[in-house]
Design a protein around this motif. Sequence first.
Motif, mmCIF file in Angstrom:
data_model
loop_
_atom_site.group_PDB
_atom_site.id
_atom_site.type_symbol
_atom_site.label_atom_id
_atom_site.label_comp_id
_atom_site.label_asym_id
_atom_site.label_seq_id
_atom_site.Cartn_x
_atom_site.Cartn_y
_atom_site.Cartn_z
ATOM 1 N N ASP A 160 0.844 -1.191 0.000
ATOM 2 C CA ASP A 160 0.000 0.000 0.000
ATOM 3 C C ASP A 160 0.886 1.250 0.000
ATOM 4 O O ASP A 160 0.938 1.984 0.968
ATOM 5 C CB ASP A 160 -0.904 -0.056 1.247
ATOM 6 N N GLY A 161 1.619 1.454 -1.058
ATOM 7 C CA GLY A 161 2.535 2.586 -1.153
ATOM 8 C C GLY A 161 3.982 2.123 -1.092
ATOM 9 O O GLY A 161 4.265 0.971 -0.756
ATOM 10 N N ALA A 162 4.901 3.034 -1.431
ATOM 11 C CA ALA A 162 6.311 2.671 -1.488
ATOM 12 C C ALA A 162 6.889 2.387 -0.108
ATOM 13 O O ALA A 162 7.694 1.475 0.072
ATOM 14 C CB ALA A 162 7.097 3.789 -2.160
ATOM 15 N N ASN A 163 6.443 3.156 0.885
ATOM 16 C CA ASN A 163 7.018 3.035 2.220
ATOM 17 C C ASN A 163 6.851 1.656 2.842
ATOM 18 O O ASN A 163 7.828 1.077 3.336
ATOM 19 C CB ASN A 163 6.391 4.100 3.125
ATOM 20 N N PRO A 164 5.639 1.083 2.822
ATOM 21 C CA PRO A 164 5.488 -0.275 3.356
ATOM 22 C C PRO A 164 6.345 -1.296 2.601
ATOM 23 O O PRO A 164 6.832 -2.260 3.221
ATOM 24 C CB PRO A 164 4.000 -0.573 3.164
ATOM 25 N N ALA A 165 6.530 -1.103 1.315
ATOM 26 C CA ALA A 165 7.363 -2.032 0.548
ATOM 27 C C ALA A 165 8.806 -1.961 1.038
ATOM 28 O O ALA A 165 9.468 -2.986 1.221
ATOM 29 C CB ALA A 165 7.285 -1.696 -0.938
ATOM 30 N N VAL A 166 9.283 -0.744 1.280
ATOM 31 C CA VAL A 166 10.650 -0.570 1.776
ATOM 32 C C VAL A 166 10.779 -1.200 3.166
ATOM 33 O O VAL A 166 11.776 -1.859 3.480
ATOM 34 C CB VAL A 166 11.022 0.929 1.807
ATOM 35 N N THR A 167 9.738 -1.029 3.998
ATOM 36 C CA THR A 167 9.742 -1.637 5.325
ATOM 37 C C THR A 167 9.893 -3.149 5.221
ATOM 38 O O THR A 167 10.659 -3.767 5.965
ATOM 39 C CB THR A 167 8.433 -1.303 6.057
ATOM 40 N N ALA A 168 9.155 -3.762 4.287
ATOM 41 C CA ALA A 168 9.226 -5.212 4.111
ATOM 42 C C ALA A 168 10.627 -5.627 3.655
ATOM 43 O O ALA A 168 11.140 -6.661 4.077
ATOM 44 C CB ALA A 168 8.188 -5.670 3.102
ATOM 45 N N LEU A 169 11.242 -4.796 2.828
ATOM 46 C CA LEU A 169 12.602 -5.105 2.388
ATOM 47 C C LEU A 169 13.579 -5.039 3.565
ATOM 48 O O LEU A 169 14.463 -5.882 3.714
ATOM 49 C CB LEU A 169 13.025 -4.141 1.275
ATOM 50 N N LEU A 170 13.394 -4.038 4.420
ATOM 51 C CA LEU A 170 14.251 -3.896 5.601
ATOM 52 C C LEU A 170 14.125 -5.118 6.509
ATOM 53 O O LEU A 170 15.099 -5.547 7.118
ATOM 54 C CB LEU A 170 13.860 -2.647 6.389
ATOM 55 N N GLY A 171 12.917 -5.670 6.587
ATOM 56 C CA GLY A 171 12.683 -6.838 7.430
ATOM 57 C C GLY A 171 13.022 -8.141 6.733
ATOM 58 O O GLY A 171 12.730 -9.198 7.269
#
Lengths: 322, 514
Positions: A186-197
């Motif tokens: 749901d947007g770029a930010n959550p995707a980046v969060t998932a990558l960080l995790g």
Amino acid sequence: MKSYLSVSCAVAATVVSVGLMTAGASAAEYPFKPIELIVPYAAGGGTDLVARAFADAAKKHLPQSIGVVNKTGGAGAVGLSEIMAARPDGYKIGVGTVEITMLPHMGVARFSVDDFTPIARLNAEPSAITVNADAPWKTVEEFLAHAKANPGKIRIGNSGTGAIWHLAAEALQDKAGVKFNHIPYDGANPAVTALLGNHIEAVTVSPAEVVNHVSAGKLRILAVMADKRATNFPDVPTLKEKNIDLAVYTWRGIVVPKKTPQNVVDTLRLAAKNTADEQAFRDSLAKMNLTHAYADGPEFRAVMEKDNAFFKDLMTKLGMAK
Amino acid sequence: MYELDMLLKGFQTLLSQPFALLLSVVGVAVGIVIGALPGLTATMGVAILLPFTFGMDPLSGLLMICGVFFGGIYGGSVTAILLKIPGTPAAAATAMDGFELTKKGQAGIALGTATFSSFLGGTFSVLVLIFLAPVLASFALEFSASESFALAVFGLSIIASIAGKSVIKGLIAGFLGLLIATIGLDPMGGFPRFTGGYTELFSVPFIPVMIGLFAAAEAFKAMEDPAVRNGAAAMLSRIIPPWSTFRRILGTVVRSSGLGTVIGMIPGAGADIAAFVAYNEAKRFSKTPENYGKGELAAVAACESGANGCTGGALLTMLTLGIPGDAVTAVMLGALTLQGLQPGPLLFREHADLVFTLFAGMLVCYVLMLVIGLSSLRVMGRILQMPKSVLTPVILALCIVGTYAINNSMFDIAIMLAAGVVGYFMQKWDFPASPVVLALIMGPMAEANFRRALSLSNGSYDFLYNRPITAILLIIAGFTLLFPLVRGFMRRSKAAKGATRDAALAPNPAGGAE
């Protein structure tokens, strides 16, 4: 009582003068009243911040102020439709984004790219292939080789199905002859969060959206899908250098409805050029990690038309087009 | 104690910056007003004030935004308690018991409790942020799609405990909410569902529905009998709860603050979820769960401390990892970047002085919230003394303006009014409104994350049991769903012993107790 009288006098005077102004409108120079700038995305987001920085810096170059109005919804379709349908007098202009060239093909918009007259592009961001810093791939070749050997195993996060970063990943898959597993967020930010995790293997969002994590050493950009290297990341190669002919940009610029008179378009073009040159505007963009990418009307139109053809082709291939 | 040292230094720096302190007062006050108005949420307040901070120094700008954030979360409770108009989604949970207390003539104490609980919850979470940030930061990264799905399922199971008099009616309301939640763009495929060709329906029009169901429905109901004044119930006799009462709810406040802080850290989960979860857990641990929904002070305390506990948690992940914990901090992330501060692990190293001054400022903001809140409650309580013939149109006007302000859209107003009519009949026929709101919050979250988790696992359902957090949350959800049934069963077997009591209980679920 007395104050009441003077108030009504003042009101009457205002009414008369407004009436006179409107009467002389056709003769008067554009713009004689404040301009409304429609932003198709929510306040506080990247597009909104560009619009507000522009409206702020434009004060010096237009006799009237620009007011930002957010019209959100429908992945931008609501606001863009509103810009398209606005009275073409230059008092309701809008921020056009790359979605102008994408939404029409998906059958979710009432407009097409031809319904807008571009004034100026202000900003453009390429897509970038970013992986976790712990990931085994140091270069884009290694990454693509792994993807080729394990079709469908590499999970790429994007900012929503049909959104620009999803299409960037699809285009890469097409050009490089690999198969990814696309995970919409749901947007770029959550995707980046998932990558960080470490829940996904890569994202294809813009460098601006990962810069904090890259400088903190948590993520690594393998390549940008751009014509030339990004100024913030001079060491990151472009895909073109790696013999993959692919450049995908999101962009933001000022657009007006198609039938806007030429003199209004010219006034806005000049004002936009001077505003984009303004140091304050450049500084605001730089603070937000956004790339200043001014392009005048005709050049901007060429970009729009090129993207329109590119996305139409890609979406038809993907079966997303209607 | 490095943190304590830095914090004291932060207070010193803060005292030498009267402008920043002044702006935090402004921020908190603006936040409370924005939070109290239906439609204007803390997220919007922060987004609106963001451009004003461009020209300020980082400390002043960020403190003002924090003030709006904190005040906005708290402000929703005031109108929720007084008028059953939740100013923010989180306050929808507060409204359940808060308004019942107002009806009983205990508005003053409910407001006072809400204010104290907000203050305590918020302060607790900021202290966690200051002292435990590095330890807890990585927790947020553990949360993937499957965990978010399990959290949403847990959230949905709470419907069982907020259903009110009749579990069946609560479930019907919940399923109505889930049905509404299916409208909009498909979260994975991106194609429109049930939109009837309206681009306005691409995203679930959540806040207009909430305003309609609560505020507009309440206003419509008031029109039935416009002459009535609230009269005696309107007197705010006492605001600060007596110590004996307060001691009783202190445990609830502490538990809810902790829950709120943890939920705040989870990406994509904000104050609304925290408030409902805190309510549920307060009821679970309560000795008198049957009082919940009928005006229980501890319920108000739980919701408010949970919601404000979220603030520190959301800020924690945003500042340490650059991951916004909820919608408000997502906007704040932009504010920080604009000030030349890159949130992330480097922030604490490179700008330690500023960060700890900011922390000190946040604590000050919460104290300001307590002071401004308590001192304005009497004035705000006056609302209740307005004749309904004046108050009702004002409420409706506020609903319309607030709804329009979300997206500048007339379409949303139509949705709000339609929801108001539905809400009116739901009230008439005794269907609770909060399950609808809860389903609207949790439904899309559950759906999107379930499908995302499936996608991540390449179609395997293993994630349901081989990820510990997911499995635990799902077990708690099952327990929450079954708990009222088990309790009902136990009560029935107890009641079977005394037949007279059974007779007294039976008519209760059927008849409306208005």
